[in-house]
Design an enzyme around this catalytic site. Sequence first.
Site, PDB file in Angstrom:
ATOM      1  N   HIS A 119     -30.445   7.261  66.921  1.00  0.00           N
ATOM      2  CA  HIS A 119     -30.022   6.049  66.740  1.00  0.00           C
ATOM      3  C   HIS A 119     -28.564   5.822  67.331  1.00  0.00           C
ATOM      4  O   HIS A 119     -28.116   4.538  66.915  1.00  0.00           O
ATOM      5  CB  HIS A 119     -29.720   5.952  65.173  1.00  0.00           C
ATOM      6  N   ASP A 180     -23.992   2.245  56.122  1.00  0.00           N
ATOM      7  CA  ASP A 180     -25.144   1.460  55.626  1.00  0.00           C
ATOM      8  C   ASP A 180     -26.325   1.930  55.476  1.00  0.00           C
ATOM      9  O   ASP A 180     -27.292   1.208  54.771  1.00  0.00           O
ATOM     10  CB  ASP A 180     -24.899   0.056  56.486  1.00  0.00           C
ATOM     11  N   GLU A 292     -18.010  -5.073  51.207  1.00  0.00           N
ATOM     12  CA  GLU A 292     -18.081  -5.389  52.726  1.00  0.00           C
ATOM     13  C   GLU A 292     -18.210  -6.820  52.635  1.00  0.00           C
ATOM     14  O   GLU A 292     -17.605  -7.457  51.659  1.00  0.00           O
ATOM     15  CB  GLU A 292     -19.604  -4.891  53.027  1.00  0.00           C
TER      16      GLU A 292
HETATM   17  C1  LIG Z   1     -29.521   0.861  61.108  1.00  0.00           C
HETATM   18  C2  LIG Z   1     -28.292   1.575  61.632  1.00  0.00           C
HETATM   19  C3  LIG Z   1     -27.362   1.245  60.479  1.00  0.00           C
HETATM   20  C4  LIG Z   1     -26.001   1.913  60.904  1.00  0.00           C
HETATM   21  N1  LIG Z   1     -24.983   1.738  60.261  1.00  0.00           N
HETATM   22  C5  LIG Z   1     -23.935   2.321  60.306  1.00  0.00           C
HETATM   23  C6  LIG Z   1     -22.589   2.272  59.361  1.00  0.00           C
HETATM   24  O1  LIG Z   1     -22.968   1.685  58.293  1.00  0.00           O
HETATM   25  N2  LIG Z   1     -21.455   2.991  59.715  1.00  0.00           N
HETATM   26  C7  LIG Z   1     -21.532   3.730  60.906  1.00  0.00           C
HETATM   27  O2  LIG Z   1     -20.504   4.264  60.915  1.00  0.00           O
HETATM   28  N3  LIG Z   1     -22.464   3.915  61.689  1.00  0.00           N
HETATM   29  C8  LIG Z   1     -23.678   3.151  61.485  1.00  0.00           C
HETATM   30  N4  LIG Z   1     -24.381   3.449  62.315  1.00  0.00           N
HETATM   31  C9  LIG Z   1     -24.515   4.185  63.673  1.00  0.00           C
HETATM   32  C10 LIG Z   1     -24.527   5.513  63.762  1.00  0.00           C
HETATM   33  O3  LIG Z   1     -23.459   6.014  62.970  1.00  0.00           O
HETATM   34  C11 LIG Z   1     -24.832   6.026  65.065  1.00  0.00           C
HETATM   35  O4  LIG Z   1     -25.947   5.236  65.479  1.00  0.00           O
HETATM   36  C12 LIG Z   1     -24.721   7.422  65.217  1.00  0.00           C
HETATM   37  O5  LIG Z   1     -24.997   7.633  66.339  1.00  0.00           O
HETATM   38  C13 LIG Z   1     -25.873   8.245  64.131  1.00  0.00           C
HETATM   39  O6  LIG Z   1     -27.088   8.475  64.669  1.00  0.00           O
HETATM   40  P1  LIG Z   1     -27.801   9.774  64.840  1.00  0.00           P
HETATM   41  O7  LIG Z   1     -27.723  10.817  63.620  1.00  0.00           O
HETATM   42  O8  LIG Z   1     -29.238   9.184  65.192  1.00  0.00           O
HETATM   43  O9  LIG Z   1     -27.175  10.328  66.053  1.00  0.00           O
HETATM   44  P2  LIG Z   1     -27.406  10.440  67.712  1.00  0.00           P
HETATM   45  O10 LIG Z   1     -27.531   8.882  67.860  1.00  0.00           O
HETATM   46  O11 LIG Z   1     -28.569  11.222  67.828  1.00  0.00           O
HETATM   47  O12 LIG Z   1     -26.204  11.034  68.141  1.00  0.00           O
HETATM   48  C14 LIG Z   1     -24.953  10.417  68.376  1.00  0.00           C
HETATM   49  C15 LIG Z   1     -23.967  11.324  69.192  1.00  0.00           C
HETATM   50  O13 LIG Z   1     -23.565  12.206  68.477  1.00  0.00           O
HETATM   51  C16 LIG Z   1     -23.933  13.535  69.289  1.00  0.00           C
HETATM   52  N5  LIG Z   1     -24.480  14.379  68.206  1.00  0.00           N
HETATM   53  C17 LIG Z   1     -25.567  14.305  67.409  1.00  0.00           C
HETATM   54  N6  LIG Z   1     -25.645  15.272  66.544  1.00  0.00           N
HETATM   55  C18 LIG Z   1     -24.981  16.137  66.740  1.00  0.00           C
HETATM   56  C19 LIG Z   1     -24.447  17.356  66.275  1.00  0.00           C
HETATM   57  N7  LIG Z   1     -24.967  18.142  65.423  1.00  0.00           N
HETATM   58  N8  LIG Z   1     -23.028  17.834  66.753  1.00  0.00           N
HETATM   59  C20 LIG Z   1     -22.523  17.209  67.767  1.00  0.00           C
HETATM   60  N9  LIG Z   1     -22.903  16.127  68.204  1.00  0.00           N
HETATM   61  C21 LIG Z   1     -23.969  15.431  67.811  1.00  0.00           C
HETATM   62  C22 LIG Z   1     -24.982  13.172  70.411  1.00  0.00           C
HETATM   63  O14 LIG Z   1     -24.935  13.588  71.464  1.00  0.00           O
HETATM   64  C23 LIG Z   1     -24.522  11.664  70.408  1.00  0.00           C
HETATM   65  O15 LIG Z   1     -23.363  11.575  71.508  1.00  0.00           O
HETATM   66  C24 LIG Z   1     -25.842   2.689  62.238  1.00  0.00           C
HETATM   67  C25 LIG Z   1     -26.788   2.955  62.885  1.00  0.00           C
HETATM   68  C26 LIG Z   1     -28.187   2.243  62.781  1.00  0.00           C
HETATM   69  C27 LIG Z   1     -29.334   2.506  63.658  1.00  0.00           C
END
Ligand SMILES: Cc1cc2nc3c(=O)[nH]c(=O)nc-3n(C[C@H](O)[C@H](O)[C@H](O)COP(=O)(O)OP(=O)(O)OC[C@H]3O[C@@H](n4cnc5c(N)ncnc54)[C@H](O)[C@@H]3O)c2cc1C
Length: 549
Positions: A119, A180, A292
């Site tokens: 994401h 969120d 918020e």
């Molecule tokens: C609909 C939506 C709502 C959101 N709401 C919020 C919010 O309210 N508050 C907020 O703070 N953020 C929010 N986000 C953002 C979210 O925190 C980031 O998108 C974050 O990247 C989490 O997604 P993911 O778990 O898919 O991680 P990825 O997108 O897959 O990874 C994010 C980063 O972390 C690294 N990573 C992933 N897993 C690990 C691991 N286990 N160890 C070390 N590094 C790792 C990846 O290499 C990359 O650099 C939201 C995103 C979306 C899509």
Amino acid sequence: MCSLSKSKSNKHVLCRIILVLLLSCTPYSTNLSSCCSSSNILLSPSVSAAFSLRTLTLDGYLEFEDLGNAAKDFGGRYHFLPSAVLHPESVADVSAMIKHVFELGTFSELTVAARGHGHSLQGQAQAHKGVVIQMESMKSHEMRVHMGKDPSVDVSGGELWINILHETLKHGLAPKSWTDYLHLTVGGTLSNAGISGQAFLHGPQIDNVQELEVVTGRKGDIITCSEKQNSDLFYGVLGGLGQYGIITRARISLVPSAERVKWIRMLYHEFSTFSMDQEHLMSSKETFDYMEGFVVINRTGLLNNWRSSFSPKDPVRASQFNSDGKILYCLEVAKYFDRNEYHVAEQSIEKSLSELNFIPSTLFQTEVSLVEFLDRVHTSETKLKEKGLWDVPHPWLNLLVPKSLISHFAEQVFGNIIGDNNGPILIYPVNQSKWNNKTSLVTPEEDVFYLVAFLSSAVPSASGNERLEHILAQNQRVIDFCSRTTTGCKQYLPRYSAREEWQSHFGPKWEVVTRRKLEYDPLAILAPGQRIFQKSSGIVSTKAQVQAT
Ligand SMILES: Cc1cc2nc3c(=O)[nH]c(=O)nc-3n(C[C@H](O)[C@H](O)[C@H](O)COP(=O)(O)OP(=O)(O)OC[C@H]3O[C@@H](n4cnc5c(N)ncnc54)[C@H](O)[C@@H]3O)c2cc1C
Ligand SMILES: *[C@@H]1O[C@H](CO)[C@@H](O)[C@H](O)[C@H]1NC(C)=O
Ligand SMILES: *[C@@H]1O[C@H](CO)[C@@H](O)[C@H](O)[C@H]1NC(C)=O
Ligand SMILES: *[C@@H]1O[C@H](CO)[C@@H](O)[C@H](O)[C@H]1NC(C)=O
């Protein structure tokens, strides 16, 4: 030059890096045969490196074909194909992969990106021609709840927050701080911060972690870390954009959970009144559990949308309310309670509301379960997916704006630079003097700052990418506005390409960022999609850094 490094093992690796660097000053291909005898570099480096992956013994498995999914993310704008995707079964798999890539050394271009739920917004979890580790493959590992004085839960780095909520509720407990949207992974949000409506009370998610297990970029070492043990790595990894290691396990703090939630929204015409009320709630002793707010620009439809699931306190006057197309600010709060405390909660809510200055006819309420409240965005996801409006480009912009700038920001941005809602615009203050300042998260210098999130969707149209280009141009104007002011805004979930931009983003923290990189991922193998360090040029800076010290 090499004697400057601290530990012996450090010295060894550093000297090797610098040696390699000096050797590779002439173009890559020409010096290979002349100066190197190691066998794995006689073939074309990327081919041989990817091939060498097949020699690994793993509990899980590697995929070499149909890797398109690993080149996608929620942002929908960047697509870098990896060479392979690892589906790890164990921490040992993650470690074996990093160790292998580490040992290939600097002549291999292979990098490693952990992928949570994908994401990210701009390719941060991708690895061009590298290896993507699909962290969710490890999530089947059992979650373990620890009861007691400071209850906690041990979860895999690839676990989704929604699953943690369901599991901990079985024990009458829940985490304190959320995002969120809960279909995100622990490793993904802890690498950023995890900021939502609970952060004004409890800090972001990274402040609510007791312990981590991390596989570092240095030989794939598996290290347990906490505030007391290996704390430099612990705080480095929290908010560390995946630069120092891969989080394979996290111990998350829990509190007794509530059953029900009163969820309340109210409107304001004036930004100053709205933000004053938000700051008042932020500082009050007795306050809500969640706060918020959002901006509604030129959008009657959006208002009616959420009104339908909320009931007006005063239906007659609410039906007469008309925004006249003006900008509105919506304050959103929630109070958690158990059924047997209903009246106590009601009284507390009444008292808090009586101290606020919203437009009286615009108080809207609803009552839902804790899960319905915390998982609220998933409901929108389902609706948007049905309409084909979820898998579109998301040119999101998240800013942390200091309090001293926020009125000027609101005046210049809402209704001027941004003339229309392309999606929700969130805005709410936090007081970071309650946050842990040792994590890697970069924030403005002032105690109080606002999170401002432009969560735009670029719905494709007959005219192609026009909408996307339009939103990107608007975002850029907002960024330009911020950089023209002297008080520093910071981007949250940032993406820069140039070294100078990252350096300026990290400010005084840049020194510790480069020092930790050298210590925990000296070859710059990890999270290449953040574009802070590059595997080869990262070493140039390493050398510069060593010489500079
Ligand atoms: C609909 C939506 C709502 C959101 N709401 C919020 C919010 O309210 N508050 C907020 O703070 N953020 C929010 N986000 C953002 C979210 O925190 C980031 O998108 C974050 O990247 C989490 O997604 P993911 O778990 O898919 O991680 P990825 O997108 O897959 O990874 C994010 C980063 O972390 C690294 N990573 C992933 N897993 C690990 C691991 N286990 N160890 C070390 N590094 C790792 C990846 O290499 C990359 O650099 C939201 C995103 C979306 C899509
Ligand atoms: C922020 O928190 C600090 C420490 O608790 C407090 O002194 C300060 O008044 C708070 N600021 C606001 C605006 O609430
Ligand atoms: C408001 O929206 C309407 C229709 O969606 C549009 O025609 C109008 O230009 C918008 N106003 C501003 C100030 O952007
Ligand atoms: C970090 O927080 C601690 C304790 O709250 C405080 O003493 C220290 O001055 C803070 N450091 C910085 C750099 O703000």
